[in-house]
Design an enzyme around this catalytic site. Structure first.
Site, PDB file in Angstrom:
ATOM      1  N   HIS A 188      -8.888  -3.873  -2.611  1.00 36.25           N
ATOM      2  CA  HIS A 188      -8.011  -3.063  -1.767  1.00 36.25           C
ATOM      3  C   HIS A 188      -8.444  -1.597  -1.809  1.00 36.25           C
ATOM      4  CE1 HIS A 188      -3.880  -2.153  -0.078  1.00 36.25           C
ATOM      5  NE2 HIS A 188      -4.226  -0.962  -0.559  1.00 36.25           N
ATOM      6  N   GLU A 189      -8.708  -1.089  -3.011  1.00 36.67           N
ATOM      7  CA  GLU A 189      -9.090   0.318  -3.154  1.00 36.67           C
ATOM      8  C   GLU A 189     -10.466   0.607  -2.574  1.00 36.67           C
ATOM      9  OE1 GLU A 189      -6.867   2.723  -4.039  1.00 36.67           O
ATOM     10  OE2 GLU A 189      -5.614   0.931  -3.907  1.00 36.67           O
ATOM     11  N   HIS A 237     -10.165   0.891   1.062  1.00 35.75           N
ATOM     12  CA  HIS A 237      -9.678   2.217   1.471  1.00 35.75           C
ATOM     13  C   HIS A 237     -10.837   3.191   1.611  1.00 35.75           C
ATOM     14  CE1 HIS A 237      -5.379   2.559   1.869  1.00 35.75           C
ATOM     15  NE2 HIS A 237      -5.151   1.920   0.724  1.00 35.75           N
ATOM     16  N   CYS A 289       0.855  -1.182   0.000  1.00 29.91           N
ATOM     17  CA  CYS A 289       0.000   0.000   0.000  1.00 29.91           C
ATOM     18  C   CYS A 289       0.892   1.233   0.000  1.00 29.91           C
ATOM     19  CB  CYS A 289      -0.880  -0.018   1.249  1.00 29.91           C
ATOM     20  SG  CYS A 289      -1.980   1.405   1.400  1.00 29.91           S
TER      21      CYS A 289
END
Length: 179
Positions: free
Chosen positions: A131-132, A135, A89
């Site tokens: 993953h995004e 976030h 990251c």
């Protein structure tokens, strides 16, 4: 294009859920362009979420595996299978950890003009999408790790996630963990 500073682990913004984008206008285009310029200037960056540059809007830019997406208000519609692998990251420079994610995801999002799109991806791109979107939901990859250790990319080092969380408590502006 203007480049922004990527905030580091420990900054409380990374743990907050980003707000939905409701207006598709010139200001939004400027935010997207800033995220894209910041991502372009990073080494080994695959994607960047708006909250990683202290902007609490549901925007992410992905430039990975010969594909480019500007995603506004992305959401996972469906997922299947599992894959376990290492991911890093930009808010944890030089570190990675083992995470289990869905093998395939179907994602709905709007482009910069508000046009809705749906895509389905598997493998590494599915990992990147998840993953995004995490976030944007205030979830970090360390919150999903299989074991309790981050591994250094450049040296044979490891760091316990619990120790990293303790470092965060001491430095609320964000930390750059070192060996």
């Amino acid at each position: 294009m203007k480049k922004a500073k990527i905030i580091l682990f420990g900054n409380p913004i990374l743990g907050q859920r980003a707000e939905d984008v409701r207006a598709f206008h010139k200001k939004l285009h400027g935010h997207i362009d800033t995220i894209a310029a910041t991502l372009k200037e990073t080494e080994q960056g695959a994607a960047l979420a708006a909250n990683q540059i202290a902007l609490l809007k549901r925007i992410t830019v992905i430039d990975y595996m010969d594909e480019y997406f500007e995603m506004i208000n992305p959401e996972i519609l469906s997922s299947s299978g599992t894959q376990t692998g290492y991911e890093g990251c930009l808010s944890f420079p030089g570190w990675s950890g083992r995470v289990t994610r869905a093998e395939t995801v179907q994602v709905r999002f709007a482009d910069r003009r508000g046009k809705e799109r749906v895509i389905e991806r598997s493998g590494p791109m599915a990992r990147c999408l998840q993953h995004e979107i995490d976030h944007l939901n205030g979830v970090l990859f360390i919150d999903r790790m299989e074991d309790g250790f981050l591994f250094g990319d450049e040296k044979d080092t490891s760091l316990a996630v619990d120790d990293l969380r303790k470092m965060m408590a001491v430095s609320p502006e964000g930390v750059r963990p070192g060996p």
